[in-house]
Structure formats: structure tokens, C-alpha cells
Design an enzyme around this catalytic site. Structure first.
Site, short mmCIF file in Angstrom:
data_model
loop_
_atom_site.label_atom_id
_atom_site.label_comp_id
_atom_site.label_asym_id
_atom_site.label_seq_id
_atom_site.Cartn_x
_atom_site.Cartn_y
_atom_site.Cartn_z
N LYS A 13 -10.73 -14.20 -7.38
CA LYS A 13 -9.28 -14.48 -7.18
C LYS A 13 -9.21 -14.40 -5.41
O LYS A 13 -8.92 -13.36 -4.95
CB LYS A 13 -8.33 -13.37 -7.52
CG LYS A 13 -7.13 -13.77 -7.84
CD LYS A 13 -6.04 -13.86 -6.86
CE LYS A 13 -5.74 -12.97 -5.91
NZ LYS A 13 -5.10 -13.67 -4.45
N GLU A 40 -4.30 -16.40 -1.57
CA GLU A 40 -3.57 -17.61 -1.89
C GLU A 40 -3.01 -18.16 -0.35
O GLU A 40 -2.73 -19.13 -0.34
CB GLU A 40 -2.30 -17.24 -2.43
CG GLU A 40 -1.45 -16.08 -1.91
CD GLU A 40 -1.99 -14.59 -2.05
OE1 GLU A 40 -2.92 -14.51 -2.10
OE2 GLU A 40 -0.86 -13.85 -2.35
N SER A 62 -5.86 -5.17 2.34
CA SER A 62 -5.12 -4.22 3.14
C SER A 62 -5.26 -2.59 2.35
O SER A 62 -5.64 -2.78 1.13
CB SER A 62 -3.71 -4.35 3.38
OG SER A 62 -3.29 -4.92 2.14
N CYS A 77 -11.47 -7.41 10.10
CA CYS A 77 -11.45 -6.09 9.84
C CYS A 77 -12.39 -5.16 10.78
O CYS A 77 -12.53 -3.76 10.78
CB CYS A 77 -11.80 -5.90 8.34
SG CYS A 77 -13.62 -5.98 8.06
N GLU A 120 -2.68 -0.78 11.95
CA GLU A 120 -3.48 -2.01 11.92
C GLU A 120 -2.48 -3.36 12.33
O GLU A 120 -1.57 -3.54 11.50
CB GLU A 120 -4.27 -2.43 10.56
CG GLU A 120 -5.09 -3.60 10.65
CD GLU A 120 -5.93 -3.86 9.43
OE1 GLU A 120 -5.20 -3.69 8.53
OE2 GLU A 120 -7.19 -4.11 9.76
P1 NAD Z 1 -3.97 -8.36 1.39
O1 NAD Z 1 -4.12 -6.96 0.97
O2 NAD Z 1 -2.45 -9.07 1.77
O3 NAD Z 1 -4.57 -9.14 0.34
C1 NAD Z 1 -5.85 -9.09 -0.04
C2 NAD Z 1 -5.67 -9.67 -1.59
O4 NAD Z 1 -4.97 -8.88 -2.39
C3 NAD Z 1 -5.46 -11.00 -1.66
O5 NAD Z 1 -6.34 -11.77 -2.67
C4 NAD Z 1 -3.84 -11.00 -2.17
O6 NAD Z 1 -3.70 -12.14 -3.12
C5 NAD Z 1 -4.20 -9.87 -3.13
N1 NAD Z 1 -2.77 -8.91 -3.12
C6 NAD Z 1 -1.75 -9.06 -2.15
N2 NAD Z 1 -0.73 -8.22 -2.55
C7 NAD Z 1 -1.06 -7.57 -3.87
C8 NAD Z 1 -0.54 -6.67 -4.63
N3 NAD Z 1 0.81 -6.28 -4.47
N4 NAD Z 1 -0.99 -6.38 -5.87
C9 NAD Z 1 -2.19 -7.09 -6.11
N5 NAD Z 1 -2.84 -7.67 -5.13
C10 NAD Z 1 -2.36 -8.24 -4.27
O7 NAD Z 1 -4.88 -8.46 2.88
P2 NAD Z 1 -4.98 -9.79 3.69
O8 NAD Z 1 -3.81 -9.83 4.47
O9 NAD Z 1 -5.11 -11.10 2.83
O10 NAD Z 1 -6.22 -9.32 4.49
C11 NAD Z 1 -6.26 -8.55 5.81
C12 NAD Z 1 -6.37 -7.08 5.34
O11 NAD Z 1 -7.79 -7.24 4.72
C13 NAD Z 1 -6.43 -6.31 6.46
O12 NAD Z 1 -5.89 -4.99 6.36
C14 NAD Z 1 -8.07 -6.37 6.83
O13 NAD Z 1 -8.39 -5.10 7.67
C15 NAD Z 1 -8.56 -6.36 5.31
N6 NAD Z 1 -9.98 -6.43 5.40
C16 NAD Z 1 -10.81 -5.53 5.22
C17 NAD Z 1 -12.25 -5.63 5.20
C18 NAD Z 1 -13.01 -4.89 4.81
O14 NAD Z 1 -14.32 -5.05 4.70
N7 NAD Z 1 -12.80 -3.41 4.92
C19 NAD Z 1 -12.70 -7.08 5.31
C20 NAD Z 1 -11.61 -8.03 5.66
C21 NAD Z 1 -10.19 -7.83 5.75
#
Ligand code: NAD
Length: 505
Positions: free
Chosen positions: A179, A182, A232, A287, A389
């Protein structure tokens, strides 16, 4: 090959080896450089996700029983296809994420290295064997596939992070439902097509685009045995707790706030160059980005700030697709507003905004989500720009008197993804790498992202779960150990009943 991923204004799903539609809801996908909605992504409903899980479940028995060497060959062919299609894939990343093309190519290359590592799977799956653990008794451990695994990935590495997950999962004999984010959904569909072309049987990799509804369905379904999440921290923690409560194996990688400490003896010119890429590369949407510098001593801080101001002045900001630009736009208007609000908050909290990137104008791209590089000096713990962040092109300098003070700040922060130290002092570097409470540490290396044959993971609230992503840990994450003990005595040997616990006494 289908051109669905490029020309179709509707981005759907990829289930059982075919492009597929499903879900009444959809949302726009933006070109961040123009601000225009370029396509719409369907948000999979429960029935669509369950169809993908069923396809993965159906493909599992035959794929599990496929010899590892044959599974590995699919990975080798996929590597070649990814290399051959690199320009198309990078263009798709840039079109939806906004990052500059060389950065998109770098992301893809790191992803390809994970596919390459997955092609070593026959070697990685070798078990452990002990002969004669008892009279005529041999014992071994083997590593068996789990079944259907799921991956949920963030917007900022639309190609690399999925490639951290599913290639090793399927190389180990699992099937997969992915998944993607989006906000950046298209490149994964193209790669799913390439995987099919490489010989991956239909149903082994399925892609469902969607949001919380899709994720909740994956978490609730008992057929899904393992979940890898990257995103996140709040969502990572919730997915970890929910998935574990459902009896699934879960690894959930979360957010970060990475510090670079700069010692007075560091090569400041080199440190500044490294910090520029680490802070502003990919518009800070990494990240492993460095959003905070802890400078040891005021003279160090003054030199670092002066060097950064000069280097920011030379940066080119513009569309990621134009050769020569160093930094593209942020991913969406909402994210642009969020990052800009952090800059406002930093000013209000009393940090000194040395370079203000707000209000940048990129000619011909006035509606793009551009934010210029921002640099704060005199950032203090407690400020939101220190604590949270930001995930944007905002770098803050914190002034401290000693390395120990710098390390205490780094250790006290809730995140522990990456950090690095700039120094020429081997003793200081050894002390730093040994004691710092962070999962990935660099010395004169600003982005210490492990290569594909090591594993990636932070500490503290940057990772929930026991095993890190990709590398050797991923082989363990995507398999379960079975230990077999087998006795083949000579035919004439007879033993009576023995009621004591078997041992080697
Ligand atoms: P996000 O948490 O908004 O989304 C990540 C995924 O979770 C997406 O597929 C999204 O559709 C899904 N999602 C969003 N809200 C949700 C919910 N309420 N319930 C279930 N699923 C949900 O993150 P983002 O904005 O796409 O990416 C940025 C974040 O990712 C930053 O915090 C970054 O630090 C982190 N990140 C971490 C790493 C790592 O390896 N630690 C790597 C890349 C990005």
C-alpha cells in the site's frame, strides 16, 4: 507493456498480475512543481484490499515451493529491468514527489541494490545444522516463509522504501500486498508491471493504492501475517500496537530529527558542503535529513553559519525535472503550509532566521509548492523547530560548549534515527559512535544510510519492533525459524521408555 501507469489519469491498483480498479473514493495527485492536479488516485475500499489479499493467499503455496534459486533469478531479471527503465521511473518520482531528477535516480539506485541483495537469497536462507546432538540424532534450523506480508510506505521515497520490503519478502517465499503513499502512487505500479515481466507470478506482488481504510483492512485481516510500515511516528506506533494485538509480526519505522555535531577541529568547508546536501537535499523530505546542527563552540558555530549562508546563496531552486536545479518543491500545498508555519513559529520563539526562504518565487512556476532554504541560528531545546520533525528545507544551528553537551542533547531527543559527527579527532569519534543513543551513526558522513547488505533502523521513537528494515534483519523478519530434530538409529538399536528429560548428560 501496459502504459497504464503513465497516461491514465486514474491511478488504480495492481492485483493478481493485472491493473485493476476498486473503491468509490479518489483524490488528486499533484505535480508539485506546477501545483496542478495531474491525475487522481483511487482509494481502495475494503473489498478491493480483500481481493488483493486473496490473490496473494492463492499465489502463496506454489511460490513458497518454488526453489529459492528460481525466485532469486526473478530478482536478477528485475534488477536489469529497473536499470533499463531508470529514466521512466525517475521521471515518475519527480512528477509526483518533486525531487530533482538526479536525486530520484539516487533513490532508485538504492532500491535496486535491495533487489540485488534479494537475489542472494539462496545463500541467505541457508539454515543451521548440527550433527550428533544425541546418539544418531541430528538437528537443524530452517527459515520458512510466513505467508502473506503487507507493506505500507510513505510519500518521500516512493520507489526505494517499497523496494526495502517486498523484494526480500517474496525472495524468501512470501507473497505481498503493498500500500504505497496516496500522494506518490504511480511509480510502484510501473515497478509491479516490471516485476511481472521479470517472471514474478501473478498474485505474488499486489499493489493497492489507498488510505486509512486500506491500511485498517490489512491490519484486521488474519491472512496477513506480517506488516512492514514506514511513515510518521504517530501512525507507526498505532500500526505497531494494532498489528501486534492482531498477532502479526510488525516492524514500524517512524519519524526522525537527526542532529549533526560539528567539533572545532572539523574540516568546516567539507562539513558545510555535507550539511547542505543533508539539510536541503530532497527539500528536507528525508527521514535521514539533518535538520539540526549542534556546533561546539561559538567560533565553530559562526564559521558553519557563514559557510551555510554563502552556500545557500549559490543554490538553484526550481522544478525537479530541469537539469541543474539543486532543490525542487515540497510535495503538496498542505505540507508547504505546515513547513512555513514551523518557520513562523521559530521566528516567534526567538530563534534567529539568518536565511528566510519564505516567499521564494520560481518564474513560470508561481503555483508550485516551492519554499526556499531556511536557516536558523540560536535554536534552543523546547522550541517547536527543535522538538518536532519539520520535513522541509529548514536547518537550525544549536550552540553548545562541549561534545558531551551535544551528546546529551542528542540522547535526550525523542527520536533516534540518524546522527553524525564532523571531526578530525579519532578518540572523539570513537566515543561518539560508542555511546550515542541513535540507531545509525556517521563520522564525517552526513547521511549514514546503511547499504543494502546492512540493515536500516533507528532507536527510540524512530522504530517500533525488534528487527530493522532490509539487509540481514529482513531475512529474519520475513521468515519463521523451524528447528527439526531427527533420529535415525541403526536398525538393531532398541531403547526402552525413558521418563527423564532428554539431555546430553
Ligand atoms: P504518513 O505517516 O503520513 O503516511 C505513511 C503511510 O501511512 C502512507 O501509506 C499513508 O497512506 C498511511 N497512513 C496515513 N495516515 C494513516 C492512518 N491514520 N492510519 C493508517 N495509515 C495511515 O507519512 P508520510 O507523510 O507519507 O511520510 C513522511 C514520514 O515518514 C516522516 O515522518 C518521515 O520521517 C517518515 N519516514 C521514515 C523513514 C524511516 O525509515 N524511519 C523513512 C521514510 C520516511
Amino acid at each position: 507493456m501496459s502504459s497504464a501507469t503513465h497516461s491514465n489519469p486514474i491511478v488504480g491498483h495492481f492485483i493478481a498480475g493485472e491493473h485493476s480498479r476498486g473503491g468509490d473514493r479518489s483524490q488528486p495527485v499533484y505535480d508539485p512543481a506546477t501545483g496542478a492536479a495531474s491525475r487522481r488516485v483511487e482509494l481502495a475500499d475494503r473489498a478491493t484490499v480483500e481481493r488483493a489479499i486473496a490473490a496473494a493467499q492463492a499465489a502463496f503455496p506454489a511460490w513458497r515451493d518454488t526453489p529459492p534459486l528460481k525466485r532469486a533469478r526473478v530478482m536478477s531479471r528485475l534488477k536489469t529491468l529497473l536499470e533499463a527503465n531508470a529514466d521512466r521511473i525517475a521521471a515518475l518520482i519527480t512528477a509526483e514527489h518533486g525531487k530533482v531528477l538526479p536525486d530520484a535516480h539516487g533513490e532508485l539506485q538504492r532500491g535496486i541494490e535491495n533487489v540485488e541483495y534479494a537475489s542472494y537469497v539462496p545463500e541467505l536462507l541457508k539454515g543451521e545444522h548440527s550433527k550428533n546432538v544425541g546418539p544418531a540424532i541430528d538437528s537443524w534450523s530452517e527459515f520458512q516463509a510466513l505467508g502473506v506480508a503487507a507493506g505500507i510506505t510513505p510519500f518521500n521515497f516512493p520507489v526505494m522504501v517499497p523496494l526495502w520490503m517486498w523484494p526480500m519478502a517474496v525472495a524468501c517465499g512470501n507473497t505481498f500486498v503493498l500500500k504505497p503513499s496516496e500522494r506518490t502512487p504511480s511509480s510502484t505500479l510501473l515497478i509491479a508491471e516490471l516485476a511481472l515481466e521479470a517472471g514474478l507470478p501473478p498474485g505474488v506482488l499486489n499493489v493497492v493504492n489507498g488510505d486509512k481504510e486500506a491500511v485498517d483492512t490489512l491490519l484486521a485481516d488474519a491472512r496477513v501475517k506480517a506488516v512492514s510500515f514506514v511513515g510518521s511516528t504517530a501512525i507507526a506506533e498505532s500500526i505497531y500496537r494494532t498489528g501486534c494485538a492482531q498477532g502479526k509480526r510488525v516492524q514500524a519505522l517512524g519519524g526522525a530529527k537527526n542532529f549533526a555535531a560539528v567539533m572545532p577541529d572539523a574540516d568546516i568547508e567539507q562539513a558545510v558542503s555535507a550539511l547542505m546536501g543533508a539539510a536541503y537535499g530532497s527539500c528536507g523530505e528525508r527521514c535521514m535529513a539533518i535538520p539540526l546542527v549542534v556546533a561546539i563552540g561559538d567560533r565553530t558555530a559562526d564559521a558553519v553559519v557563514a559557510g551555510l549562508v554563502a552556500a545557500i546563496g549559490r543554490m538553484k531552486v526550481g522544478p525537479g525535472s530541469d537539469a541543474g536545479n539543486d532543490m525542487g518543491p515540497l510535495v503538496t500545498r498542505a505540507h508547504h503550509e505546515k513547513v512555513s508555519a514551523f518557520v513562523d513559529a521559530g521566528v516567534a520563539a526567538g530563534a534567529r532566521l539568518v536565511v528566510d526562504g519564505r516567499g521564494i518565487r520560481v518564474p513560470g512556476h508561481e503555483d508550485g509548492f516551492f519554499l526556499g532554504s531556511c536557516l536558523f541560528d540560536h535554536v534552543q531545546p523546547g522550541m517547536s523547530i527543535y522538538q518536532e520533525e519539520i520535513f522541509g528545507p529548514v536547518l537550525g544551528v544549536v550552540r553548545v560548549a562541549s561534545l558531551d553537551e551535544a551528546m546529551a542533547l542528542i540522547d535526550a531527543h525523542e527520536y533516534g534515527n540518524g546522527t553524525c559527527l564532523f571531526t578530525r579527532d579519532g578518540g572523539a569519534a570513537r566515543h561518539f559512535t560508542d555511546r550515542i543513543q541513535v540507531g545509525m551513526v556517521g563520522v564525517n558522513v552526513p547521511l549514514p544510510v546503511p547499504v543494502a547488505y546492512h540493515s536500516f533502523g533507528g532507536w527510540k521513537r524512530s522504530l517500533f519492533g525488534d528487527l530493522h528494515a532490509y539487509g540481514p534483519d529482513s531475512v529474519r523478519f520475513y521468515t519463521k525459524r523451524k528447528t527439526v530434530t531427527q533420529r535415525w538409529p541403526a536398525a538393531e538399536v532398541r531403547e526402552g521408555a525413558n521418563f527423564s528429560f532428554p539431555s546430553s548428560r
